[in-house]
Design a protein around this motif. Structure first.
Motif, PDB file in Angstrom:
ATOM      1  N   ILE A 219      48.440  88.597  21.290  1.00 52.65           N
ATOM      2  CA  ILE A 219      49.180  89.730  21.851  1.00 52.65           C
ATOM      3  C   ILE A 219      48.255  90.662  22.619  1.00 52.65           C
ATOM      4  O   ILE A 219      48.618  91.205  23.676  1.00 52.65           O
ATOM      5  N   THR A 224      48.681  88.056  28.340  1.00 56.28           N
ATOM      6  CA  THR A 224      49.945  87.755  27.657  1.00 56.28           C
ATOM      7  C   THR A 224      51.059  88.688  28.087  1.00 56.28           C
ATOM      8  O   THR A 224      50.933  89.908  28.018  1.00 56.28           O
ATOM      9  N   LEU A 227      55.605  87.175  23.875  1.00 63.01           N
ATOM     10  CA  LEU A 227      55.308  86.501  22.615  1.00 63.01           C
ATOM     11  C   LEU A 227      56.439  85.524  22.338  1.00 63.01           C
ATOM     12  O   LEU A 227      57.570  85.924  22.082  1.00 63.01           O
ATOM     13  N   CYS A 230      58.507  83.858  17.802  1.00 67.19           N
ATOM     14  CA  CYS A 230      57.447  84.434  16.968  1.00 67.19           C
ATOM     15  C   CYS A 230      57.381  83.894  15.554  1.00 67.19           C
ATOM     16  O   CYS A 230      56.296  83.841  14.966  1.00 67.19           O
ATOM     17  N   PHE A 253      54.830  93.888  15.936  1.00 65.13           N
ATOM     18  CA  PHE A 253      55.699  94.528  16.920  1.00 65.13           C
ATOM     19  C   PHE A 253      55.091  95.828  17.453  1.00 65.13           C
ATOM     20  O   PHE A 253      55.292  96.170  18.619  1.00 65.13           O
ATOM     21  N   CYS A 256      52.837  94.582  20.098  1.00 62.41           N
ATOM     22  CA  CYS A 256      53.598  94.187  21.298  1.00 62.41           C
ATOM     23  C   CYS A 256      53.957  95.421  22.119  1.00 62.41           C
ATOM     24  O   CYS A 256      53.793  95.431  23.356  1.00 62.41           O
ATOM     25  N   VAL A 261      53.827  93.790  25.720  1.00 59.71           N
ATOM     26  CA  VAL A 261      54.187  92.381  25.569  1.00 59.71           C
ATOM     27  C   VAL A 261      55.634  92.301  25.092  1.00 59.71           C
ATOM     28  O   VAL A 261      55.998  92.927  24.092  1.00 59.71           O
ATOM     29  N   VAL A 263      58.903  90.731  23.362  1.00 64.35           N
ATOM     30  CA  VAL A 263      59.244  89.821  22.270  1.00 64.35           C
ATOM     31  C   VAL A 263      60.335  88.881  22.772  1.00 64.35           C
ATOM     32  O   VAL A 263      61.388  89.333  23.234  1.00 64.35           O
ATOM     33  N   CYS A 287      59.751  97.833  21.453  1.00 64.96           N
ATOM     34  CA  CYS A 287      59.365  96.641  22.211  1.00 64.96           C
ATOM     35  C   CYS A 287      60.322  96.360  23.368  1.00 64.96           C
ATOM     36  O   CYS A 287      61.508  96.681  23.319  1.00 64.96           O
TER      37      CYS A 287
END
Length: 338
Positions: A219, A224, A227, A230, A253, A256, A261, A263, A287
């Motif tokens: 992450i 990146t 993700l 997961c 999270f 992220c 990033v 999810v 996120c």
């Protein structure tokens, strides 16, 4: 109905239903077999029996071709359409807002079809963009791409994009997060890509502390963007079931959100990853999300509707979903950290 169109639509719908590959490949092969024949020549071969003798034509595909030439929708296709309508998912408003898909595979790694067929299907579904994210070298079981093969693929993608003004095939990769937390491709190669989906594919039963540190490494890597799937779980399907990987979801999270990033809400029916409780946690953590199909065949690109249904049911706002963004905004986001 055009027989080639009927055969290809049947293949698409069988892929959408996760039918065994030999079933939908039979219809695609039959479409190729008759593709160069005129309607008149095809009708003549049906009438005198020569079509049945052609390699790649079986009893079911022959009947589809015959019924198409008679002017109606073949019975087999009509049944598939009826099943699809009966099982249509919810989340229609969010589904309509989706512009693209950031996770798909071609025959270059473990997908079933050429890149061009994936593009044709994405365009037919009204997508404005599709990221081609074949696997990285460490995943040898999926024929992962070396830097040399990925470089070759970039040239193919450029040639495809030269053909369209209303669609963009994005360069990308589904890169393994290695046990060290590093990404399974060179930084120089990743710099050249539009989209990087980072996923764990091995040692899925590691303890929570080990898996958490591994995922955090992926992450926090500057390349990146997403993700992928997961938890790695499987809830149904031909591969059986698999439990969720264990990790500290709050830390994952939070990372992220801090590293921008997204999810992934993986739309594959056998994955449905992350589960609802983790979608809620990621939403609370601030996120972004990416609703993706993880398609390995053209018909599976329609899985996006399943992901939209889950996102809508969990109250994920459309603007927090990067695949609702126009391609220019999306690419500004994917390249911002590099």
């Amino acid at each position: 109905m055009d027989p080639v169109a009927a055969l290809n639509e049947i293949a698409f719908r069988l892929e959408r239903e996760l039918a065994p590959s030999f079933k939908f490949q039979a219809f695609r092969k039959a479409a190729v077999t008759i593709g160069d024949l005129s309607r008149e020549e095809l009708a003549a071969r049906v009438a005198d029996g020569r079509l049945k003798a052609m390699k790649g034509i079986g009893g079911r595909t022959f009947e589809v071709i015959r019924q198409s030439l008679d002017g109606g929708v073949p019975d087999y296709l009509a049944d598939l359409r009826e099943r699809a309508e009966a099982n249509a998912p919810g989340g229609a408003e969010l589904r309509a807002a989706l512009k693209g898909d950031l996770h798909s595979h071609s025959e270059w790694s473990d997908g079933t079809t050429p890149i061009e067929l994936m593009v044709d299907a994405a365009r037919a579904l009204g997508r404005e963009y599709l990221a081609l994210t074949d696997h990285s070298p460490n995943l040898t079981v999926a024929n992962g791409l070396s830097a040399e093969r990925l470089t070759e693929q970039l040239g193919v993608v450029a040639g495809i994009n030269d053909r369209f003004d209303d669609f963009r095939l994005l360069t990308g990769i589904e890169v393994d997060i290695l046990e060290t937390g590093e990404l399974d491709q060179t930084s120089e190669m990743l710099d050249r890509l539009d989209v990087v989906v980072a996923s764990v594919h091995s040692k899925l039963r590691a303890d929570s502390a080990t898996m958490t540190e591994r995922m955090l490494g992926g992450i926090q890597a500057r390349h990146t963007n997403v993700l992928g799937h997961c938890t790695g779980r499987l809830v149904t399907g031909s591969r059986g079931t698999r439990p969720e990987s264990e990790f500290d979801a709050e830390r994952i999270f939070a990372a992220c959100a801090a590293n921008d990033v997204a999810v992934e809400i993986n739309s594959r029916p056998e994955r449905q990853d992350p589960p609802d409780r983790l979608i809620a946690m990621a939403l609370e953590a601030g996120c972004l999300f990416s609703i993706d199909t993880d398609a390995h065949a053209p018909g599976q690109l329609d899985f996006l509707a399943l992901g939209a249904e889950r996102a809508a049911a969990n109250g994920v706002p459309a603007d927090r979903i990067v695949t609702t963004w126009p391609v220019d905004r999306l690419l500004e986001w994917t390249t911002a950290k590099r």
